[in-house]
Structure formats: C-alpha cells, structure tokens
Scaffold this active site. Sequence first.
Site, short mmCIF file in Angstrom:
data_model
loop_
_atom_site.label_atom_id
_atom_site.label_comp_id
_atom_site.label_asym_id
_atom_site.label_seq_id
_atom_site.Cartn_x
_atom_site.Cartn_y
_atom_site.Cartn_z
N ASN A 279 -33.39 3.94 -108.15
CA ASN A 279 -31.96 3.77 -108.49
C ASN A 279 -31.58 2.34 -108.86
O ASN A 279 -30.41 1.99 -108.88
CB ASN A 279 -31.07 4.38 -107.40
CG ASN A 279 -31.24 3.71 -106.05
OD1 ASN A 279 -31.86 2.65 -105.95
ND2 ASN A 279 -30.66 4.29 -105.01
N HIS B 96 -29.63 -2.62 -105.51
CA HIS B 96 -29.09 -2.61 -104.14
C HIS B 96 -27.80 -3.40 -104.10
O HIS B 96 -27.69 -4.43 -104.76
CB HIS B 96 -30.08 -3.25 -103.15
CG HIS B 96 -29.45 -3.54 -101.81
ND1 HIS B 96 -29.35 -2.58 -100.84
CD2 HIS B 96 -28.83 -4.65 -101.33
CE1 HIS B 96 -28.70 -3.10 -99.79
NE2 HIS B 96 -28.38 -4.36 -100.07
N LYS C 155 -33.87 -4.00 -108.11
CA LYS C 155 -35.10 -3.58 -107.45
C LYS C 155 -36.25 -3.53 -108.47
O LYS C 155 -36.03 -3.70 -109.68
CB LYS C 155 -34.84 -2.22 -106.76
CG LYS C 155 -33.73 -2.35 -105.68
CD LYS C 155 -33.75 -1.23 -104.64
CE LYS C 155 -32.90 -0.05 -105.01
NZ LYS C 155 -32.65 0.86 -103.83
N ARG D 84 -25.80 2.99 -111.63
CA ARG D 84 -26.83 4.01 -111.38
C ARG D 84 -26.68 5.21 -112.31
O ARG D 84 -27.68 5.78 -112.75
CB ARG D 84 -26.81 4.42 -109.91
CG ARG D 84 -27.45 3.37 -109.00
CD ARG D 84 -27.22 3.66 -107.55
NE ARG D 84 -27.97 2.75 -106.67
CZ ARG D 84 -27.73 2.62 -105.37
NH1 ARG D 84 -26.78 3.34 -104.78
NH2 ARG D 84 -28.43 1.78 -104.65
N GLU E 93 -27.68 -9.79 -94.98
CA GLU E 93 -28.64 -9.74 -96.08
C GLU E 93 -28.73 -11.09 -96.81
O GLU E 93 -29.83 -11.53 -97.17
CB GLU E 93 -28.24 -8.62 -97.06
CG GLU E 93 -28.42 -7.24 -96.43
CD GLU E 93 -27.74 -6.11 -97.20
OE1 GLU E 93 -27.15 -6.36 -98.27
OE2 GLU E 93 -27.81 -4.96 -96.71
N TYR F 110 -34.32 -3.31 -95.00
CA TYR F 110 -33.96 -1.91 -94.80
C TYR F 110 -34.09 -1.47 -93.34
O TYR F 110 -34.28 -0.28 -93.05
CB TYR F 110 -34.83 -1.01 -95.69
CG TYR F 110 -34.35 -0.93 -97.13
CD1 TYR F 110 -33.02 -0.61 -97.43
CD2 TYR F 110 -35.21 -1.15 -98.20
CE1 TYR F 110 -32.57 -0.53 -98.74
CE2 TYR F 110 -34.78 -1.06 -99.52
CZ TYR F 110 -33.45 -0.75 -99.78
OH TYR F 110 -33.01 -0.64 -101.08
P1 DAT Z 1 -27.83 2.62 -100.89
O1 DAT Z 1 -28.95 1.98 -101.66
O2 DAT Z 1 -26.89 3.35 -101.80
O3 DAT Z 1 -27.13 1.66 -99.97
P2 DAT Z 1 -29.05 3.75 -98.50
O4 DAT Z 1 -28.79 2.43 -97.83
O5 DAT Z 1 -28.58 4.97 -97.80
O6 DAT Z 1 -28.46 3.77 -99.98
O7 DAT Z 1 -30.62 3.91 -98.72
C1 DAT Z 1 -31.40 2.83 -99.19
C2 DAT Z 1 -32.33 3.32 -100.28
O8 DAT Z 1 -33.23 4.26 -99.71
C3 DAT Z 1 -31.62 4.06 -101.41
O9 DAT Z 1 -31.17 3.19 -102.42
C4 DAT Z 1 -32.67 5.03 -101.86
C5 DAT Z 1 -33.48 5.32 -100.63
N1 DAT Z 1 -33.03 6.57 -99.97
C6 DAT Z 1 -31.88 6.76 -99.27
N2 DAT Z 1 -31.79 7.99 -98.78
C7 DAT Z 1 -32.93 8.61 -99.15
C8 DAT Z 1 -33.46 9.92 -98.95
N3 DAT Z 1 -32.78 10.85 -98.26
N4 DAT Z 1 -34.67 10.21 -99.51
C9 DAT Z 1 -35.35 9.29 -100.21
N5 DAT Z 1 -34.93 8.02 -100.43
C10 DAT Z 1 -33.73 7.69 -99.91
MG MG Z 2 -27.68 0.79 -98.21
#
Ligand code: DAT
Ligand code: MG
Length: 151
Positions: A114, A117, A11, A104, A128, A51
């Site tokens: 973080n 992805h 990212k 991470r 994706e 997303y």
């Molecule tokens: P991942 O990237 O581990 O698959 P995810 O799909 O739940 O996690 O969320 C996508 C991204 O969105 C994640 O890398 C960081 C951000 N994110 C997720 N949950 C969040 C939250 N509660 N508050 C702020 N950012 C969040």
């Molecule tokens: Mg995710």
Amino acid sequence: ANSERSFIMVKPDGVHRGLVGDVIKRFEQRGYKLVGIKVLVPSRELASKHYAEHDGKPFFPKLVDFLSSGAVVACVFEGKDVVKTGRTMIGATNPLASAPGTLRADFAVDMGRNIIHGSDSVESAMREIALWFNADELATYATATQAWVYE
Ligand code: DAT
Ligand code: MG
C-alpha cells in the site's frame, strides 16, 4: 498548532515503483512543510520497532520482512492537523477500500503493497519521528508562502 508533525514514509514498493515524487507532491501542494527526509534500507530491528504495535499478529513477520526488504523514504511533514489530514490523504489500510483521490486508491491495490505509511495519532507521530530521526536531522524554518497557506 501549525507546528504539528507527522511521520510519512514511502515504503519499499513505492520506492521501487518510482512514486516518491508523487507522494511528496501531494503533501507539498496541500501546503505542508517538509522538515525531514532521508532514504535508507531499514534494519529488521528498526522495522520491528516501527511496527511494534502489531507484534504478535499473524502478518507481523511478513510486514517486518517487507519493510526491511529495500529502500524507504522517511519524511517528516509539518502543519496544521497534519496527522489526521495526512491519514485522510493516504486513505484506508486496504487500498481497495480507500476513497478515490487518496494516495492508496490512486496508486495501490493490495494491503501488503500500500506504498505509504502515515502516523495514526500525534503520540504515534512523536514516537515514530524520534525512532527514525535524530533531532539535528529536522529543519526549523519558515516558508515564504506560509501567509498564503495560513490566514
Ligand atoms: P496503516 O498502515 O493504515 O496504519 P496498520 O497500522 O493497521 O495500517 O497496519 C500496518 C501495515 O500492516 C499496513 O499498512 C498493511 C499491513 N497490514 C495491516 N493489517 C493487515 C492484515 N490484516 N493482513 C496483512 N497485512 C496487514
Ligand atoms: Mg498504522
């Protein structure tokens, strides 16, 4: 099923911090095969589609702004169980909760920074990969070392 594929993306924070090589290194040294890679600044539309599962959540606008704020490195890695294993290598969404040795945990602190992805299921990976790559941008080839990675 050594041909499973996952969408792995550094990212904007990871690109700004010069972590592209570190991320790719982890997947390469594990034995996974890089079959697609490109650098681009994603449009807001592409970031929103990527997303889409989070559309409507409070953090969604910020997430889309962030992903489209700079260059990303989009990759496709191939190999046995790469989706699940890739997620394990990446670590928990919140870097502070990620196990030591994960990307991470080793490179990040805040959830919104973080660095990487990774697809969360084989179905997500297929969606994706189709979103980010054209079929002719993915390479089919055998590595000389495959017999030393797979028995
Ligand atoms: P991942 O990237 O581990 O698959 P995810 O799909 O739940 O996690 O969320 C996508 C991204 O969105 C994640 O890398 C960081 C951000 N994110 C997720 N949950 C969040 C939250 N509660 N508050 C702020 N950012 C969040
Ligand atoms: Mg995710």
